[in-house]
Enzyme design. Structure first.
Site, PDB file in Angstrom:
ATOM      1  N   THR A 103       0.814  -1.211   0.000  1.00  0.00           N
ATOM      2  CA  THR A 103       0.000   0.000   0.000  1.00  0.00           C
ATOM      3  C   THR A 103       0.850   1.265   0.000  1.00  0.00           C
ATOM      4  OG1 THR A 103      -1.753  -1.153   1.207  1.00  0.00           O
ATOM      5  CG2 THR A 103      -1.825   1.250   1.225  1.00  0.00           C
ATOM      6  N   VAL A 112       7.542   3.411   2.706  1.00  0.00           N
ATOM      7  CA  VAL A 112       7.975   4.216   3.845  1.00  0.00           C
ATOM      8  C   VAL A 112       9.466   4.494   3.700  1.00  0.00           C
ATOM      9  CG1 VAL A 112       8.216   4.317   6.361  1.00  0.00           C
ATOM     10  CG2 VAL A 112       6.215   3.206   5.330  1.00  0.00           C
ATOM     11  N   GLY A 147       7.805 -12.898   3.052  1.00  0.00           N
ATOM     12  CA  GLY A 147       7.934 -11.481   2.745  1.00  0.00           C
ATOM     13  C   GLY A 147       9.054 -10.828   3.537  1.00  0.00           C
ATOM     14  N   ALA A 148       9.774  -9.897   2.903  1.00  0.00           N
ATOM     15  CA  ALA A 148      10.888  -9.221   3.559  1.00  0.00           C
ATOM     16  C   ALA A 148      10.446  -8.517   4.834  1.00  0.00           C
ATOM     17  CB  ALA A 148      11.516  -8.209   2.596  1.00  0.00           C
ATOM     18  N   ASP A 149       9.250  -7.919   4.810  1.00  0.00           N
ATOM     19  CA  ASP A 149       8.782  -7.204   5.990  1.00  0.00           C
ATOM     20  C   ASP A 149       8.624  -8.140   7.184  1.00  0.00           C
ATOM     21  OD1 ASP A 149       6.708  -8.486   4.603  1.00  0.00           O
ATOM     22  OD2 ASP A 149       5.212  -6.987   5.127  1.00  0.00           O
ATOM     23  N   ARG A 150       8.204  -9.367   6.934  1.00  0.00           N
ATOM     24  CA  ARG A 150       7.980 -10.323   8.024  1.00  0.00           C
ATOM     25  C   ARG A 150       9.314 -10.786   8.623  1.00  0.00           C
ATOM     26  NH1 ARG A 150       3.307 -14.335   5.901  1.00  0.00           N
ATOM     27  NH2 ARG A 150       2.979 -14.647   8.155  1.00  0.00           N
ATOM     28  N   THR A 172      -1.546  -4.072   4.719  1.00  0.00           N
ATOM     29  CA  THR A 172      -2.514  -4.413   3.677  1.00  0.00           C
ATOM     30  C   THR A 172      -3.156  -5.761   4.014  1.00  0.00           C
ATOM     31  OG1 THR A 172      -1.137  -3.246   2.074  1.00  0.00           O
ATOM     32  CG2 THR A 172      -2.832  -4.713   1.205  1.00  0.00           C
TER      33      THR A 172
END
Length: 262
Positions: A10, A13, A108-111, A133
């Site tokens: 979404t 950052v 996922g990289a964020d996880r 998201t």
């Protein structure tokens, strides 16, 4: 100073990080078509508002779950900040934790970054709930290994699906119920708020309880993402809220990669 970039489904950052401390952060809607030049003009203005300039940026690290967005962010780094960016999960910035799942390449990289950051800040077994998201639940064991988790539709996705599929339902803002906490709505709008909000609280509590029971031992629950505070008002499931876990993970990964390269 480090420019950490987290490109989500979404929003993208951007955060300025100095010595592990976040000095400024900005977000822009994710659009894979957005060019490096467009990013640069936008960032230049925001840096000036913070009393900074592009020369303050000495390093860049990028994480993305939107592969098509990566190229233009790499060009932004090399063309406007004159540094080759690190890419989370690649090269010297390869993941330093075990991904103990059947498809480690698909995490996922964020996880992974959330898992790294939360293990650095909290002891023992951990459950990370990230309100993005999608709403994700991630299990990190006491050694820091990522053990897997759950992916559920994000609350905005759920609301959009409801409104788009039902012609007579109005578009409403997501908010915590105020005053009377009855779950018997007396207007269409109040019924929608109850269904979305309390339905989500029930999902959070129910899935967290199931995760804890499957683990069979105590686990600390950490919430992250913009909507975490909204739900914290009416549930005791969170032990702590860490709004910047992904950026903190990027900062930590960058420091570890620099150390590895020496």
């Amino acid at each position: 100073m480090l420019l950490a970039i987290d490109a989500g489904n979404t929003n993208v950052v951007f955060a300025l990080v100095d010595g592990g401390a976040i000095k400024a952060r900005w977000r822009i809607a994710t659009d894979p078509r957005r060019t490096a030049d467009e990013y640069a003009v936008w960032l230049h203005q925001l840096l000036e508002l913070e009393g900074r300039s592009k020369s303050d940026v000495e390093a860049v690290i990028i994480a993305t779950v939107v592969p098509r967005a990566l190229h233009n962010l790499e060009v932004l780094s090399s063309k406007y900040f004159h540094v080759e960016p690190m890419i989370a999960g690649q090269g010297n910035a390869a993941w330093p934790i075990a991904l103990d799942v059947d498809e480690p390449h698909a995490v996922g990289a964020d996880r992974v970054l959330n898992a790294m950051a939360v293990h650095a800040k909290h002891k023992g077994d951990l459950i990370v709930i990230d309100f993005g998201t999608a709403t994700t639940f991630d299990v990190v064991d006491s050694s820091g290994a990522y053990k897997g988790g759950i992916i559920a539709p994000g609350i905005n996705l759920s609301l959009d699906a409801l409104v788009n599929a039902a012609a007579k339902l109005p578009r409403i803002a997501i908010e915590a119920p105020k005053g009377n906490l009855s779950v018997i709505g007396r207007t269409t709008e109040s019924q929608m708020i109850i269904g979305i909000y309390w339905g989500y609280v029930a999902m959070i509590e129910g899935l967290t309880d199931r995760l804890k029971r499957e683990l069979g031992r105590p686990a600390t629950v950490i919430a992250t993402g913009g909507l975490a505070i909204l739900f914290d008002k009416h549930t005791n499931v969170f032990d702590a809220i860490e709004p910047d876990l992904t950026i903190q993970g990027l900062s930590l990964l960058h420091a570890m990669a620099i150390q590895k390269a020496k």
